[in-house]
Write a protein that holds these residues in place. Structure first.
Motif, PDB file in Angstrom:
ATOM      1  N   MET A  12      23.105  21.016  -2.307  1.00  0.00           N
ATOM      2  CA  MET A  12      22.868  21.010  -3.722  1.00  0.00           C
ATOM      3  C   MET A  12      22.327  22.374  -4.164  1.00  0.00           C
ATOM      4  N   ARG A  13      22.883  22.918  -5.225  1.00  0.00           N
ATOM      5  CA  ARG A  13      22.488  24.235  -5.722  1.00  0.00           C
ATOM      6  C   ARG A  13      21.307  24.095  -6.680  1.00  0.00           C
ATOM      7  N   ASP A  14      20.280  24.940  -6.473  1.00  0.00           N
ATOM      8  CA  ASP A  14      19.099  24.965  -7.329  1.00  0.00           C
ATOM      9  C   ASP A  14      18.923  26.371  -7.885  1.00  0.00           C
ATOM     10  N   ASP A  15      18.400  26.462  -9.105  1.00  0.00           N
ATOM     11  CA  ASP A  15      18.019  27.742  -9.680  1.00  0.00           C
ATOM     12  C   ASP A  15      16.525  27.947  -9.467  1.00  0.00           C
ATOM     13  N   TYR A  16      16.078  29.218  -9.519  1.00  0.00           N
ATOM     14  CA  TYR A  16      14.711  29.561  -9.156  1.00  0.00           C
ATOM     15  C   TYR A  16      13.615  28.792  -9.900  1.00  0.00           C
ATOM     16  N   PRO A  17      13.775  28.367 -11.175  1.00  0.00           N
ATOM     17  CA  PRO A  17      12.655  27.644 -11.797  1.00  0.00           C
ATOM     18  C   PRO A  17      12.266  26.356 -11.071  1.00  0.00           C
ATOM     19  N   SER A  18      13.164  25.834 -10.220  1.00  0.00           N
ATOM     20  CA  SER A  18      12.841  24.623  -9.455  1.00  0.00           C
ATOM     21  C   SER A  18      12.104  24.946  -8.153  1.00  0.00           C
ATOM     22  N   PHE A  19      11.958  26.235  -7.798  1.00  0.00           N
ATOM     23  CA  PHE A  19      11.259  26.621  -6.572  1.00  0.00           C
ATOM     24  C   PHE A  19       9.746  26.513  -6.816  1.00  0.00           C
ATOM     25  N   PRO A  20       8.979  26.013  -5.858  1.00  0.00           N
ATOM     26  CA  PRO A  20       7.521  25.956  -6.030  1.00  0.00           C
ATOM     27  C   PRO A  20       6.944  27.354  -6.307  1.00  0.00           C
ATOM     28  N   GLY A  21       6.125  27.439  -7.357  1.00  0.00           N
ATOM     29  CA  GLY A  21       5.479  28.699  -7.719  1.00  0.00           C
ATOM     30  C   GLY A  21       6.262  29.557  -8.687  1.00  0.00           C
ATOM     31  N   PHE A  22       7.527  29.227  -8.938  1.00  0.00           N
ATOM     32  CA  PHE A  22       8.380  30.025  -9.829  1.00  0.00           C
ATOM     33  C   PHE A  22       8.527  29.378 -11.213  1.00  0.00           C
ATOM     34  N   GLU A  23       7.931  28.222 -11.408  1.00  0.00           N
ATOM     35  CA  GLU A  23       8.194  27.395 -12.587  1.00  0.00           C
ATOM     36  C   GLU A  23       7.957  28.105 -13.914  1.00  0.00           C
ATOM     37  N   ASN A  24       6.946  28.931 -14.008  1.00  0.00           N
ATOM     38  CA  ASN A  24       6.554  29.527 -15.279  1.00  0.00           C
ATOM     39  C   ASN A  24       6.690  31.044 -15.293  1.00  0.00           C
ATOM     40  N   ALA A  25       7.652  31.524 -14.528  1.00  0.00           N
ATOM     41  CA  ALA A  25       7.982  32.952 -14.501  1.00  0.00           C
ATOM     42  C   ALA A  25       9.406  33.099 -15.038  1.00  0.00           C
ATOM     43  N   TYR A  26       9.687  34.259 -15.599  1.00  0.00           N
ATOM     44  CA  TYR A  26      11.023  34.491 -16.158  1.00  0.00           C
ATOM     45  C   TYR A  26      11.592  35.767 -15.558  1.00  0.00           C
ATOM     46  N   LEU A  27      12.421  35.606 -14.524  1.00  0.00           N
ATOM     47  CA  LEU A  27      12.953  36.751 -13.791  1.00  0.00           C
ATOM     48  C   LEU A  27      13.939  37.575 -14.607  1.00  0.00           C
ATOM     49  N   GLU A  28      14.658  36.942 -15.515  1.00  0.00           N
ATOM     50  CA  GLU A  28      15.704  37.641 -16.260  1.00  0.00           C
ATOM     51  C   GLU A  28      15.157  38.748 -17.165  1.00  0.00           C
ATOM     52  N   ASP A  29      13.887  38.676 -17.564  1.00  0.00           N
ATOM     53  CA  ASP A  29      13.266  39.729 -18.371  1.00  0.00           C
ATOM     54  C   ASP A  29      12.177  40.475 -17.607  1.00  0.00           C
ATOM     55  N   SER A  30      12.084  40.242 -16.308  1.00  0.00           N
ATOM     56  CA  SER A  30      11.161  40.982 -15.454  1.00  0.00           C
ATOM     57  C   SER A  30      11.857  42.255 -14.979  1.00  0.00           C
ATOM     58  N   TYR A  31      11.091  43.176 -14.425  1.00  0.00           N
ATOM     59  CA  TYR A  31      11.649  44.443 -13.952  1.00  0.00           C
ATOM     60  C   TYR A  31      11.528  44.530 -12.437  1.00  0.00           C
ATOM     61  N   VAL A  32      12.632  44.825 -11.760  1.00  0.00           N
ATOM     62  CA  VAL A  32      12.644  45.011 -10.313  1.00  0.00           C
ATOM     63  C   VAL A  32      12.249  46.460 -10.039  1.00  0.00           C
ATOM     64  N   LEU A  33      11.135  46.642  -9.336  1.00  0.00           N
ATOM     65  CA  LEU A  33      10.632  47.978  -9.030  1.00  0.00           C
ATOM     66  C   LEU A  33      11.053  48.441  -7.641  1.00  0.00           C
ATOM     67  N   ASP A  34      11.316  47.479  -6.743  1.00  0.00           N
ATOM     68  CA  ASP A  34      11.722  47.843  -5.383  1.00  0.00           C
ATOM     69  C   ASP A  34      12.322  46.615  -4.702  1.00  0.00           C
ATOM     70  N   VAL A  35      13.287  46.851  -3.845  1.00  0.00           N
ATOM     71  CA  VAL A  35      13.856  45.827  -2.972  1.00  0.00           C
ATOM     72  C   VAL A  35      13.756  46.390  -1.565  1.00  0.00           C
ATOM     73  N   ALA A  36      13.150  45.625  -0.658  1.00  0.00           N
ATOM     74  CA  ALA A  36      12.978  46.101   0.718  1.00  0.00           C
ATOM     75  C   ALA A  36      13.441  45.028   1.695  1.00  0.00           C
ATOM     76  N   VAL A  37      14.224  45.466   2.678  1.00  0.00           N
ATOM     77  CA  VAL A  37      14.692  44.579   3.737  1.00  0.00           C
ATOM     78  C   VAL A  37      14.174  45.132   5.058  1.00  0.00           C
ATOM     79  N   HIS A  38      13.466  44.288   5.777  1.00  0.00           N
ATOM     80  CA  HIS A  38      12.963  44.626   7.113  1.00  0.00           C
ATOM     81  C   HIS A  38      13.363  43.484   8.038  1.00  0.00           C
ATOM     82  N   PRO A  39      13.316  43.678   9.346  1.00  0.00           N
ATOM     83  CA  PRO A  39      13.678  42.573  10.239  1.00  0.00           C
ATOM     84  C   PRO A  39      12.867  41.316   9.918  1.00  0.00           C
TER      85      PRO A  39
END
Length: 135
Positions: free
Chosen positions: A1-28
């Motif tokens: 079943m596909r879920d969008d981020y507002p259903s994730f615990p802790g994400f309920e009252n945040a709005y990613l679409e108007d937030s600003y991504v300052l960095d993306v980091a991938v480590h092992p």
């Protein structure tokens, strides 16, 4: 079943679409996104916007723990903008969805497909005092 981020615990009252991504980091084993996160008025950390701000923004980090697979396409297509404070801004998170333990993130910075445990959202530091709340 596909879920969008507002259903994730802790994400309920945040709005990613108007937030600003300052960095993306991938480590092992881990993927992180540093954000200037827009909080909705229903979020417990929400405060009245500071002078000159259009909404309540807080520094935050999305952490995808125990990453087992990651594929990032479309990197470098869009150059980062330089914000008023001089920080780099890679746009917003246009979409964050999940299907079981598979996640998909979309934004100007590309498309990331990954398999990990449930991400968590960490809001950095303590909020600025709200001038409308009694001390």
């Amino acid at each position: 079943m596909r879920d969008d981020y507002p259903s994730f615990p802790g994400f309920e009252n945040a709005y990613l679409e108007d937030s600003y991504v300052l960095d993306v980091a991938v480590h092992p084993g881990i993927l992180t996104l540093q954000l200037d996160l827009l909080l909705l008025p229903s979020h417990p950390e929400w405060r009245h916007p500071l002078p000159g701000e259009r909404a309540c923004f807080r520094p935050a980090t999305i952490v995808f723990p125990r990453v087992r697979d990651v594929r990032w396409t479309g990197q470098g297509v869009v150059k980062p903008a330089i914000g008023a404070s001089g920080t780099l801004d890679f746009g917003s998170v246009d979409s964050l969805t999940r299907d079981a333990d598979n996640y998909m993130l979309l934004g100007d910075w590309g498309k990331i497909l990954l398999k990990s445990d449930m991400p968590f959202l960490s809001i950095d530091g303590s909020p600025s005092p709200d001038p409308d709340e009694p001390a």
